[in-house]
Design a protein around this motif. Structure first.
Motif, PDB file in Angstrom:
ATOM      1  N   THR A  84     -47.747  20.613  88.792  1.00  0.00           N
ATOM      2  CA  THR A  84     -47.028  21.156  89.962  1.00  0.00           C
ATOM      3  C   THR A  84     -45.686  21.752  89.534  1.00  0.00           C
ATOM      4  O   THR A  84     -44.942  22.256  90.372  1.00  0.00           O
ATOM      5  N   TYR A 134     -43.153  24.193  86.784  1.00  0.00           N
ATOM      6  CA  TYR A 134     -43.097  25.609  86.410  1.00  0.00           C
ATOM      7  C   TYR A 134     -44.035  25.925  85.228  1.00  0.00           C
ATOM      8  O   TYR A 134     -44.959  26.729  85.351  1.00  0.00           O
ATOM      9  N   ILE A 135     -43.832  25.231  84.123  1.00  0.00           N
ATOM     10  CA  ILE A 135     -44.636  25.542  82.931  1.00  0.00           C
ATOM     11  C   ILE A 135     -46.048  24.989  83.090  1.00  0.00           C
ATOM     12  O   ILE A 135     -47.041  25.648  82.759  1.00  0.00           O
ATOM     13  N   ARG A 164     -48.209  13.922  92.102  1.00  0.00           N
ATOM     14  CA  ARG A 164     -47.497  12.974  92.955  1.00  0.00           C
ATOM     15  C   ARG A 164     -47.663  13.397  94.405  1.00  0.00           C
ATOM     16  O   ARG A 164     -47.217  14.488  94.784  1.00  0.00           O
ATOM     17  N   ARG A 200     -49.458  20.765  97.434  1.00  0.00           N
ATOM     18  CA  ARG A 200     -48.425  20.880  96.397  1.00  0.00           C
ATOM     19  C   ARG A 200     -48.945  21.744  95.235  1.00  0.00           C
ATOM     20  O   ARG A 200     -48.213  22.556  94.671  1.00  0.00           O
ATOM     21  N   GLU A 251     -48.212   8.551  89.478  1.00  0.00           N
ATOM     22  CA  GLU A 251     -46.769   8.596  89.203  1.00  0.00           C
ATOM     23  C   GLU A 251     -46.604   8.071  87.765  1.00  0.00           C
ATOM     24  O   GLU A 251     -47.088   6.984  87.434  1.00  0.00           O
ATOM     25  N   CYS A 281     -47.182  17.501  80.016  1.00  0.00           N
ATOM     26  CA  CYS A 281     -46.132  18.496  80.246  1.00  0.00           C
ATOM     27  C   CYS A 281     -45.041  17.954  81.170  1.00  0.00           C
ATOM     28  O   CYS A 281     -43.921  18.457  81.181  1.00  0.00           O
ATOM     29  N   TYR A 310     -31.561  13.793  78.198  1.00  0.00           N
ATOM     30  CA  TYR A 310     -32.838  14.525  78.188  1.00  0.00           C
ATOM     31  C   TYR A 310     -33.268  14.760  76.739  1.00  0.00           C
ATOM     32  O   TYR A 310     -34.396  14.425  76.336  1.00  0.00           O
ATOM     33  N   LYS A 346     -36.494  12.982  74.899  1.00  0.00           N
ATOM     34  CA  LYS A 346     -37.605  13.847  74.457  1.00  0.00           C
ATOM     35  C   LYS A 346     -37.821  13.680  72.953  1.00  0.00           C
ATOM     36  O   LYS A 346     -38.946  13.736  72.465  1.00  0.00           O
TER      37      LYS A 346
HETATM   38  N1  LIG Z   1     -37.996  24.927  81.597  1.00  0.00           N
HETATM   39  C1  LIG Z   1     -37.501  25.004  80.376  1.00  0.00           C
HETATM   40  O1  LIG Z   1     -36.614  25.849  80.081  1.00  0.00           O
HETATM   41  C2  LIG Z   1     -38.002  24.091  79.293  1.00  0.00           C
HETATM   42  C3  LIG Z   1     -37.528  24.305  77.987  1.00  0.00           C
HETATM   43  C4  LIG Z   1     -38.000  23.481  76.975  1.00  0.00           C
HETATM   44  C5  LIG Z   1     -38.918  22.488  77.246  1.00  0.00           C
HETATM   45  N2  LIG Z   1     -39.346  22.285  78.526  1.00  0.00           N
HETATM   46  C6  LIG Z   1     -40.328  21.201  78.759  1.00  0.00           C
HETATM   47  O2  LIG Z   1     -41.394  21.734  79.512  1.00  0.00           O
HETATM   48  C7  LIG Z   1     -41.963  20.739  80.352  1.00  0.00           C
HETATM   49  C8  LIG Z   1     -42.108  21.276  81.756  1.00  0.00           C
HETATM   50  O3  LIG Z   1     -40.844  21.714  82.219  1.00  0.00           O
HETATM   51  P1  LIG Z   1     -40.707  22.559  83.565  1.00  0.00           P
HETATM   52  O4  LIG Z   1     -39.565  23.486  83.372  1.00  0.00           O
HETATM   53  O5  LIG Z   1     -42.029  23.076  83.970  1.00  0.00           O
HETATM   54  O6  LIG Z   1     -40.236  21.405  84.565  1.00  0.00           O
HETATM   55  P2  LIG Z   1     -40.471  21.250  86.141  1.00  0.00           P
HETATM   56  O7  LIG Z   1     -40.733  22.558  86.790  1.00  0.00           O
HETATM   57  O8  LIG Z   1     -39.312  20.435  86.616  1.00  0.00           O
HETATM   58  O9  LIG Z   1     -41.801  20.378  86.234  1.00  0.00           O
HETATM   59  C9  LIG Z   1     -41.798  19.026  85.918  1.00  0.00           C
HETATM   60  C10 LIG Z   1     -43.162  18.462  86.230  1.00  0.00           C
HETATM   61  O10 LIG Z   1     -43.156  17.059  85.883  1.00  0.00           O
HETATM   62  C11 LIG Z   1     -43.617  16.313  87.008  1.00  0.00           C
HETATM   63  N3  LIG Z   1     -42.998  14.995  87.056  1.00  0.00           N
HETATM   64  C12 LIG Z   1     -41.682  14.706  86.955  1.00  0.00           C
HETATM   65  N4  LIG Z   1     -41.502  13.389  87.115  1.00  0.00           N
HETATM   66  C13 LIG Z   1     -42.718  12.847  87.326  1.00  0.00           C
HETATM   67  C14 LIG Z   1     -43.190  11.532  87.571  1.00  0.00           C
HETATM   68  N5  LIG Z   1     -42.339  10.499  87.621  1.00  0.00           N
HETATM   69  N6  LIG Z   1     -44.528  11.328  87.742  1.00  0.00           N
HETATM   70  C15 LIG Z   1     -45.389  12.382  87.704  1.00  0.00           C
HETATM   71  N7  LIG Z   1     -45.006  13.650  87.478  1.00  0.00           N
HETATM   72  C16 LIG Z   1     -43.685  13.873  87.293  1.00  0.00           C
HETATM   73  C17 LIG Z   1     -43.158  17.141  88.207  1.00  0.00           C
HETATM   74  O11 LIG Z   1     -43.896  16.708  89.337  1.00  0.00           O
HETATM   75  P3  LIG Z   1     -43.347  16.958  90.837  1.00  0.00           P
HETATM   76  O12 LIG Z   1     -43.752  18.363  91.170  1.00  0.00           O
HETATM   77  O13 LIG Z   1     -44.050  15.928  91.619  1.00  0.00           O
HETATM   78  O14 LIG Z   1     -41.854  16.786  90.800  1.00  0.00           O
HETATM   79  C18 LIG Z   1     -43.515  18.539  87.730  1.00  0.00           C
HETATM   80  O15 LIG Z   1     -44.893  18.764  87.877  1.00  0.00           O
HETATM   81  C19 LIG Z   1     -41.072  19.512  80.224  1.00  0.00           C
HETATM   82  O16 LIG Z   1     -41.694  18.586  79.369  1.00  0.00           O
HETATM   83  C20 LIG Z   1     -39.801  20.048  79.591  1.00  0.00           C
HETATM   84  O17 LIG Z   1     -39.176  19.072  78.795  1.00  0.00           O
HETATM   85  C21 LIG Z   1     -38.914  23.075  79.555  1.00  0.00           C
END
Ligand SMILES: NC(=O)c1ccc[n+]([C@@H]2O[C@H](COP(=O)([O-])OP(=O)(O)OC[C@H]3O[C@@H](n4cnc5c(N)ncnc54)[C@H](OP(=O)(O)O)[C@@H]3O)[C@@H](O)[C@H]2O)c1
Length: 387
Positions: free
Chosen positions: A9, A11-12, A33, A43, A71, A97, A169, A173
């Protein structure tokens, strides 16, 4: 057998799930979730509508997607025991992810990133012991490289336990990668480390605006507190998601760790601001690196305050270390297998324009009001016949 994905759900994760629906025939087990299946579907529809129309989404739900309500931080991922056994039995590979990107909260990062990843590893171990696990892919970050200045970092030398990190963070990680390597030594693993993921090189639309807000704000300033020739490692989400889905499906990727980054091709602030100024018919900003320290002090002072200024200061406080470190991440490994990512200067203006015109909100389409009831009937039928 299915690919288990966490974070679909987000971005990536949504980009990865959409790619896999498009590129391979395998079913997807998705951890979502939500209070119930309908909320979870809604969602997912919000996250995936950037990629699919409702008819295609619905068809994927009926034939390829199985939702597990859960969760990360709960025992057995918070999934009821019969369903959890089904998840173990049907999972053939994992793409982890999900994460907390809340750099301000050590508690969230410890819970979601460390305890959550441990739960995903446990699931992987159970699937491995039950029938074997084809691959465990983990989406990490270049931030695991810790505090750096003026460097080109390669995959195998990025983690240095003596080095300090910018925030909880990055620290958590880094430890996630360690847990995966220590606890799944006999499982084929891939660690993906994206750099700053900003925008999509194929289209202006995005539904993630946090970093975009900081970018648009900085792009509006006549004077920037940066060194003009510092490079900033930005990579588009389509490149990141393509690399993850492609390498996850590959029988034998060449490496265990990949930087998903622009590496030595990363552009300088001077190049990026010149491209933006040309696209807008405006003057490029001037650079005043002497202001770096006072900008950081001001941002620290204003962050946490109420109102728009406080919000922007809080955002900048989190990102400034990554904007002033002049550090890029060698991407030769991924570039050899996937080609090079599009440079940010080629698509940054379209992203800026879309974000401003839409007031940093994606124009989401609602769930069609007549789809809920008949949908649940058709999905129960499909789940009965699948696998
Ligand atoms: N965006 C960047 O610039 C970037 C750069 C480097 C690495 N990354 C890595 O890429 C990955 C994805 O990042 P993103 O930017 O796509 O983040 P995001 O849009 O915030 O998405 C985070 C995802 O994790 C889920 N999540 C968070 N807490 C959770 C929990 N307690 N139980 C179940 N699901 C949970 C969220 O679910 P909900 O929708 O329910 O909240 C959502 O689906 C991460 O591992 C991040 O470290 C991102």
């Amino acid at each position: 057998m299915a690919i288990f994905i966490t974070g679909s759900t987000g971005y990536i994760g949504a980009h990865i799930a959409a790619n896999l629906l498009d590129e391979c025939g395998e079913p997807l087990n998705l951890l979502v979730r939500a209070k119930n299946q309908q909320e979870a579907r809604e969602r997912l529809w919000r996250a995936l509508q950037l990629h699919l129309d409702f008819a295609a989404f619905r068809s994927a739900l009926e034939s390829r997607i199985r939702i597990f309500l859960g969760e990360l931080t709960n025992a057995r991922l918070g999934i009821e025991s019969g369903e959890y056994a089904e998840l173990v039995r049907t999972t053939d590979s994992v793409i982890h992810c999900a994460a907390s990107l809340n750099r301000k909260s050590e508690k969230n990062c410890l819970n979601v990133n460390l305890r959550g990843t441990l739960q995903v590893i446990e699931l992987a171990m159970r699937a491995r012991d039950n029938h074997g696990l084809r691959r465990f892919s983990h989406v990490s970050t270049v931030a695991v490289a810790g505090q750096r200045q003026n460097e080109i970092v390669e995959e195998d030398s990025a983690i240095d336990w003596e080095r300090s990190d910018y925030d909880p963070y990055a620290r958590t990680k880094k430890f996630c990668e360690h847990m995966i390597q220590e606890l799944l030594p006999d499982v084929p693993r891939t660690i993906f480390r994206p750099s700053i993921v900003l925008g999509d090189s194929r289209r202006p639309e995005t539904n993630q605006f946090e970093m975009v807000r900081a970018f648009v704000f900085l792009a509006s300033l006549p004077v920037l507190p940066f060194r003009a020739n510092d490079r900033v490692d930005i990579v588009p989400v389509d490149y990141v998601a393509n690399a993850i889905s492609h390498l996850h499906l590959k029988e034998k990727p060449q490496h265990e760790i990949y930087h998903l980054s622009s590496g030595k091709d990363s552009e300088t602030y001077a190049e990026l601001t010149a491209a933006l100024a040309a696209a807008q018919g405006k003057r490029a900003p001037t650079f005043a690196p002497v202001l770096e320290r006072s900008t950081k002090n001001m941002v620290n002072l204003l962050s946490g305050r109420l109102g728009k200024t406080g919000k922007m200061a809080t955002l900048l406080k989190v990102f400034l270390p990554y904007l002033t470190w002049n550090t890029v991440f060698d991407n030769s490994r991924v570039a050899n297998e996937m080609g090079r990512p599009a440079p940010f200067s080629k698509y940054c203006f379209a992203l800026l324009k879309f974000s401003r015109e839409n007031h940093f909100l994606y124009p989401y389409k609602p769930w069609p009001s007549d789809a809920a009831l008949d949908f649940s009937a058709s999905q129960s039928a499909a789940q009965g016949t699948r696998r």
